[in-house]
Scaffold this motif. Sequence first.
Motif, PDB file in Angstrom:
ATOM      1  N   ILE A  98       6.483  20.002  -4.995  1.00 53.29           N
ATOM      2  CA  ILE A  98       5.233  20.030  -4.223  1.00 53.29           C
ATOM      3  C   ILE A  98       4.796  18.582  -4.064  1.00 53.29           C
ATOM      4  CG2 ILE A  98       2.809  20.708  -4.149  1.00 53.29           C
ATOM      5  CD1 ILE A  98       3.508  23.196  -5.701  1.00 53.29           C
ATOM      6  N   TYR A  99       4.781  18.112  -2.821  1.00 54.94           N
ATOM      7  CA  TYR A  99       4.376  16.726  -2.617  1.00 54.94           C
ATOM      8  C   TYR A  99       3.025  16.659  -1.932  1.00 54.94           C
ATOM      9  CZ  TYR A  99       5.067  15.719   2.436  1.00 54.94           C
ATOM     10  OH  TYR A  99       4.949  15.655   3.808  1.00 54.94           O
ATOM     11  N   VAL A 100       2.277  15.587  -2.215  1.00 57.81           N
ATOM     12  CA  VAL A 100       0.957  15.406  -1.629  1.00 57.81           C
ATOM     13  C   VAL A 100       0.690  13.912  -1.463  1.00 57.81           C
ATOM     14  CG1 VAL A 100      -0.136  15.455  -3.926  1.00 57.81           C
ATOM     15  CG2 VAL A 100      -1.518  15.923  -1.876  1.00 57.81           C
ATOM     16  N   ARG A 101       0.056  13.588  -0.329  1.00 55.51           N
ATOM     17  CA  ARG A 101      -0.417  12.212  -0.123  1.00 55.51           C
ATOM     18  C   ARG A 101      -1.848  12.130  -0.635  1.00 55.51           C
ATOM     19  NH1 ARG A 101      -2.601   9.792   4.818  1.00 55.51           N
ATOM     20  NH2 ARG A 101      -1.783  11.544   6.004  1.00 55.51           N
ATOM     21  N   CYS A 102      -2.073  11.321  -1.650  1.00 55.37           N
ATOM     22  CA  CYS A 102      -3.369  11.335  -2.338  1.00 55.37           C
ATOM     23  C   CYS A 102      -4.416  10.460  -1.670  1.00 55.37           C
ATOM     24  CB  CYS A 102      -3.197  10.916  -3.800  1.00 55.37           C
ATOM     25  SG  CYS A 102      -2.632   9.216  -4.052  1.00 55.37           S
ATOM     26  N   GLY A 103      -3.994   9.455  -0.910  1.00 55.23           N
ATOM     27  CA  GLY A 103      -4.952   8.483  -0.406  1.00 55.23           C
ATOM     28  C   GLY A 103      -5.006   7.288  -1.348  1.00 55.23           C
ATOM     29  N   GLN A 104      -5.570   6.205  -0.867  1.00 54.04           N
ATOM     30  CA  GLN A 104      -5.520   4.955  -1.613  1.00 54.04           C
ATOM     31  C   GLN A 104      -6.624   4.848  -2.656  1.00 54.04           C
ATOM     32  OE1 GLN A 104      -5.489   1.869   1.368  1.00 54.04           O
ATOM     33  NE2 GLN A 104      -3.343   2.182   1.867  1.00 54.04           N
ATOM     34  N   ARG A 105      -6.330   4.122  -3.691  1.00 53.44           N
ATOM     35  CA  ARG A 105      -7.201   3.727  -4.783  1.00 53.44           C
ATOM     36  C   ARG A 105      -7.436   4.844  -5.799  1.00 53.44           C
ATOM     37  NH1 ARG A 105      -8.129   0.490  -0.657  1.00 53.44           N
ATOM     38  NH2 ARG A 105      -9.391   1.939   0.529  1.00 53.44           N
ATOM     39  N   ARG A 106      -8.095   4.446  -6.879  1.00 49.83           N
ATOM     40  CA  ARG A 106      -8.141   5.216  -8.109  1.00 49.83           C
ATOM     41  C   ARG A 106      -8.771   6.595  -7.963  1.00 49.83           C
ATOM     42  NH1 ARG A 106     -12.003   3.538 -13.123  1.00 49.83           N
ATOM     43  NH2 ARG A 106     -10.839   4.451 -14.842  1.00 49.83           N
ATOM     44  N   LEU A 107      -9.924   6.678  -7.308  1.00 48.29           N
ATOM     45  CA  LEU A 107     -10.635   7.956  -7.222  1.00 48.29           C
ATOM     46  C   LEU A 107      -9.808   8.988  -6.471  1.00 48.29           C
ATOM     47  CD1 LEU A 107     -13.157   9.560  -7.861  1.00 48.29           C
ATOM     48  CD2 LEU A 107     -14.205   8.672  -5.771  1.00 48.29           C
ATOM     49  N   PHE A 271      -1.246 -10.549 -19.252  1.00 50.27           N
ATOM     50  CA  PHE A 271      -0.796  -9.176 -19.517  1.00 50.27           C
ATOM     51  C   PHE A 271       0.687  -8.964 -19.231  1.00 50.27           C
ATOM     52  CE2 PHE A 271      -5.356  -8.658 -18.156  1.00 50.27           C
ATOM     53  CZ  PHE A 271      -5.850  -8.419 -19.428  1.00 50.27           C
ATOM     54  N   GLN A 272       1.377  -9.997 -18.768  1.00 53.09           N
ATOM     55  CA  GLN A 272       2.808  -9.929 -18.480  1.00 53.09           C
ATOM     56  C   GLN A 272       3.138  -8.769 -17.527  1.00 53.09           C
ATOM     57  OE1 GLN A 272       1.922 -10.259 -22.121  1.00 53.09           O
ATOM     58  NE2 GLN A 272       1.698 -12.343 -21.310  1.00 53.09           N
ATOM     59  N   VAL A 273       2.288  -8.576 -16.513  1.00 53.58           N
ATOM     60  CA  VAL A 273       2.537  -7.502 -15.556  1.00 53.58           C
ATOM     61  C   VAL A 273       3.497  -7.982 -14.477  1.00 53.58           C
ATOM     62  CG1 VAL A 273       0.295  -6.427 -15.985  1.00 53.58           C
ATOM     63  CG2 VAL A 273       0.538  -8.047 -14.090  1.00 53.58           C
ATOM     64  N   ALA A 274       4.318  -7.066 -14.007  1.00 51.12           N
ATOM     65  CA  ALA A 274       5.294  -7.389 -12.969  1.00 51.12           C
ATOM     66  C   ALA A 274       4.847  -6.912 -11.597  1.00 51.12           C
ATOM     67  CB  ALA A 274       6.646  -6.775 -13.313  1.00 51.12           C
ATOM     68  N   SER A 275       3.952  -5.920 -11.568  1.00 50.93           N
ATOM     69  CA  SER A 275       3.528  -5.356 -10.282  1.00 50.93           C
ATOM     70  C   SER A 275       2.046  -5.024 -10.329  1.00 50.93           C
ATOM     71  CB  SER A 275       4.335  -4.092  -9.946  1.00 50.93           C
ATOM     72  OG  SER A 275       4.150  -3.098 -10.941  1.00 50.93           O
ATOM     73  N   VAL A 276       1.427  -5.030  -9.140  1.00 51.29           N
ATOM     74  CA  VAL A 276       0.005  -4.688  -9.026  1.00 51.29           C
ATOM     75  C   VAL A 276      -0.152  -3.635  -7.927  1.00 51.29           C
ATOM     76  CG1 VAL A 276      -0.912  -6.863  -9.906  1.00 51.29           C
ATOM     77  CG2 VAL A 276      -0.336  -6.680  -7.505  1.00 51.29           C
ATOM     78  N   ASP A 277      -0.892  -2.566  -8.251  1.00 55.22           N
ATOM     79  CA  ASP A 277      -1.145  -1.506  -7.274  1.00 55.22           C
ATOM     80  C   ASP A 277      -2.523  -0.916  -7.524  1.00 55.22           C
ATOM     81  OD1 ASP A 277      -1.007   1.198  -8.765  1.00 55.22           O
ATOM     82  OD2 ASP A 277       0.801   0.213  -9.474  1.00 55.22           O
ATOM     83  N   GLU A 278      -2.834   0.168  -6.825  1.00 59.86           N
ATOM     84  CA  GLU A 278      -4.195   0.713  -6.897  1.00 59.86           C
ATOM     85  C   GLU A 278      -4.267   2.164  -7.386  1.00 59.86           C
ATOM     86  OE1 GLU A 278      -6.640  -1.196  -3.349  1.00 59.86           O
ATOM     87  OE2 GLU A 278      -4.674  -0.528  -2.651  1.00 59.86           O
ATOM     88  N   GLU A 279      -3.134   2.801  -7.669  1.00 59.85           N
ATOM     89  CA  GLU A 279      -3.174   4.225  -8.002  1.00 59.85           C
ATOM     90  C   GLU A 279      -2.458   4.633  -9.285  1.00 59.85           C
ATOM     91  OE1 GLU A 279      -3.602   3.317  -3.810  1.00 59.85           O
ATOM     92  OE2 GLU A 279      -1.716   3.229  -4.943  1.00 59.85           O
ATOM     93  N   SER A 280      -1.479   3.870  -9.728  1.00 55.37           N
ATOM     94  CA  SER A 280      -0.572   4.331 -10.789  1.00 55.37           C
ATOM     95  C   SER A 280      -1.281   4.708 -12.080  1.00 55.37           C
ATOM     96  CB  SER A 280       0.483   3.266 -11.073  1.00 55.37           C
ATOM     97  OG  SER A 280       1.324   3.072  -9.965  1.00 55.37           O
TER      98      SER A 280
END
Length: 352
Positions: A98-107, A271-280
């Motif tokens: 079941i796939y869904v597009r959630c929309g951008q950002r945390r909320l 924080f030694q992060v390799a990637s930045v995003d808005e939802e993970s």
Amino acid sequence: MSMIPTSFFVMGIASFFFKVIHILLLTNLSMAVPASVNRAAALEINKAGPYIGLIMADQTEEQTLLAAGVFLPCAINPWLDFSGRRFNIGSINGQKIIYVRCGQRRLNAGVTTQMLIDLFDIAGVVHYGTAGNANNSLSIGDVSVPKYIAYTGSWKWTKFGTKMVGDQLGYLHFGNYDVPVGNKTNLLSNIVFQPEEFFSENSEMQEIFWLEATRKWFYTASKLEGLKLEGCVNSTFCLPEPPKVVVGLNASSADIFVDNAAFRGFLFNHFQVASVDEESAAIAMICQSSNLPVIVFRGLSDLAGGDKENVSSMFSSLAAKNALTAAIAFLSLLQHATEGGGVPNALQLVDT
């Protein structure tokens, strides 16, 4: 006896049908499908479950899935609409999805993930999409599969003149970034990174900063290193180095589109992060609150704030395609790991 003109009947019938259609239109516009009806439909869909949830954030990432032609919609119940989201029911290479597009950002990400879990019989969640690159050793087109994800958008903004002492998760002192360099005194003072309140079914509320990927799924994903990815945007424009899957790095997630080299450098150094995003982080936290396995695949579309030109739009499709390729390969590994095919049983999904 006088004859009634034919035109009278025509006009009367036309008026009658117009009124009926008008009433029907008003009814449809004023009445939404009751939530109870959709929940009943979800129960019917769940009879064929359990399913793996597949979540992406934006339209480019969804179109990448549709263009790949790997998702086969269910013939009976191909989708279910609920609270403005469309949950698509089907399969990928035999795996029930079941796939869904959630929309951008945390909320949006958090709300959609919770609806997916509450409505349907979900055995685990795979999340894929694009991200900004915060690690100079990685390149555009690479896919990061983070072991740890931090929500780096929760801050305490200190008063001017506050002296930072003691052990902190991390803080940014604005005076360190003055140009030209001055006495490091800045009215914006500091932002201090805060942990999140984490609630789960089997424990008391905890304060956490790092969310760890489900260990068994992470181990499965580690087998994807060496997977062949797309290296060309088109027939005439290819990346200088073949992209790769990198497993085990850190990821930063916040309601911030990072297009600033100084802040990217800060996140990497602290924080030694390799990637930045808005939802993970939101998706991972919701899944872990419900004791569901979760894994994240993020294709790198730009060097967050470090590119001379805005290249994220140029490479977003390529990054999304590579993230999807890795996610599909993971689903195949998950499929092969099951006993007799289908969705893994509960014992196989337990984090150990």
